[in-house]
Design a protein around this motif. Sequence first.
Motif, mmCIF file in Angstrom:
data_model
loop_
_atom_site.group_PDB
_atom_site.id
_atom_site.type_symbol
_atom_site.label_atom_id
_atom_site.label_comp_id
_atom_site.label_asym_id
_atom_site.label_seq_id
_atom_site.Cartn_x
_atom_site.Cartn_y
_atom_site.Cartn_z
ATOM 1 N N THR A 25 -74.423 -10.509 -14.013
ATOM 2 C CA THR A 25 -75.087 -9.305 -14.511
ATOM 3 C C THR A 25 -76.246 -8.918 -13.610
ATOM 4 O O THR A 25 -76.432 -7.737 -13.292
ATOM 5 C CB THR A 25 -75.569 -9.520 -15.960
ATOM 6 N N ALA A 26 -77.023 -9.901 -13.188
ATOM 7 C CA ALA A 26 -78.138 -9.621 -12.277
ATOM 8 C C ALA A 26 -77.624 -9.045 -10.963
ATOM 9 O O ALA A 26 -78.204 -8.096 -10.426
ATOM 10 C CB ALA A 26 -78.947 -10.891 -12.029
ATOM 11 N N ALA A 27 -76.530 -9.583 -10.463
ATOM 12 C CA ALA A 27 -75.941 -9.068 -9.222
ATOM 13 C C ALA A 27 -75.520 -7.613 -9.406
ATOM 14 O O ALA A 27 -75.753 -6.779 -8.526
ATOM 15 C CB ALA A 27 -74.748 -9.927 -8.818
ATOM 16 N N ARG A 28 -74.927 -7.304 -10.545
ATOM 17 C CA ARG A 28 -74.530 -5.916 -10.820
ATOM 18 C C ARG A 28 -75.738 -4.989 -10.825
ATOM 19 O O ARG A 28 -75.656 -3.853 -10.364
ATOM 20 C CB ARG A 28 -73.816 -5.820 -12.167
ATOM 21 N N ALA A 29 -76.867 -5.462 -11.341
ATOM 22 C CA ALA A 29 -78.078 -4.634 -11.375
ATOM 23 C C ALA A 29 -78.526 -4.282 -9.953
ATOM 24 O O ALA A 29 -79.046 -3.191 -9.719
ATOM 25 C CB ALA A 29 -79.195 -5.359 -12.120
ATOM 26 N N PHE A 30 -78.302 -5.195 -9.013
ATOM 27 C CA PHE A 30 -78.664 -4.951 -7.620
ATOM 28 C C PHE A 30 -77.539 -4.287 -6.832
ATOM 29 O O PHE A 30 -77.708 -3.981 -5.656
ATOM 30 C CB PHE A 30 -79.063 -6.258 -6.933
ATOM 31 N N GLY A 31 -76.392 -4.096 -7.465
ATOM 32 C CA GLY A 31 -75.268 -3.461 -6.788
ATOM 33 C C GLY A 31 -74.584 -4.358 -5.783
ATOM 34 O O GLY A 31 -74.028 -3.887 -4.793
ATOM 35 N N MET A 32 -74.610 -5.674 -6.030
ATOM 36 C CA MET A 32 -73.959 -6.612 -5.107
ATOM 37 C C MET A 32 -72.880 -7.387 -5.838
ATOM 38 O O MET A 32 -72.895 -7.482 -7.068
ATOM 39 C CB MET A 32 -74.977 -7.573 -4.478
ATOM 40 N N CYS A 33 -71.952 -7.934 -5.092
ATOM 41 C CA CYS A 33 -70.910 -8.743 -5.711
ATOM 42 C C CYS A 33 -71.473 -10.133 -6.042
ATOM 43 O O CYS A 33 -72.455 -10.573 -5.450
ATOM 44 C CB CYS A 33 -69.672 -8.834 -4.827
ATOM 45 N N VAL A 34 -70.823 -10.794 -6.966
ATOM 46 C CA VAL A 34 -71.339 -12.072 -7.444
ATOM 47 C C VAL A 34 -71.289 -13.146 -6.360
ATOM 48 O O VAL A 34 -72.160 -14.017 -6.306
ATOM 49 C CB VAL A 34 -70.614 -12.514 -8.737
ATOM 50 N N SER A 35 -70.318 -13.089 -5.458
ATOM 51 C CA SER A 35 -70.268 -14.098 -4.396
ATOM 52 C C SER A 35 -71.465 -13.957 -3.456
ATOM 53 O O SER A 35 -72.026 -14.955 -3.002
ATOM 54 C CB SER A 35 -68.955 -14.025 -3.622
ATOM 55 N N THR A 36 -71.888 -12.719 -3.192
ATOM 56 C CA THR A 36 -73.098 -12.499 -2.396
ATOM 57 C C THR A 36 -74.312 -13.053 -3.129
ATOM 58 O O THR A 36 -75.180 -13.689 -2.527
ATOM 59 C CB THR A 36 -73.295 -11.002 -2.096
#
Length: 90
Positions: A25-36
């Motif tokens: 969810t935090a990754a989505r907030a930053f617009g990045m994929c979870v693997s990144t």
Amino acid sequence: MTIHIDTPLTFREIFNLPVSVDLRTAARAFGMCVSTAYRLVARDAFPCATVRVGGRHRVLTVDLLRALGIQERPVFADEIADGVALTLFD
């Protein structure tokens, strides 16, 4: 191989987050994929602090908002209409 693409969180979704969120969810907030996000956490370079709980990473929403540059929660017009938020005219 299945590719899972998460769409970035909307402003409304960000402002309705619970006290802490998972790394996805935090990754989505930053617009990045979870693997990144996991790679950045491993390098201690994720944009905000993470907390390890068992085998999972959590992010405090207050830290997430701060990293996104959000200092205050905006009031949406429908919240005023629903009586959830006070208006300046009360």
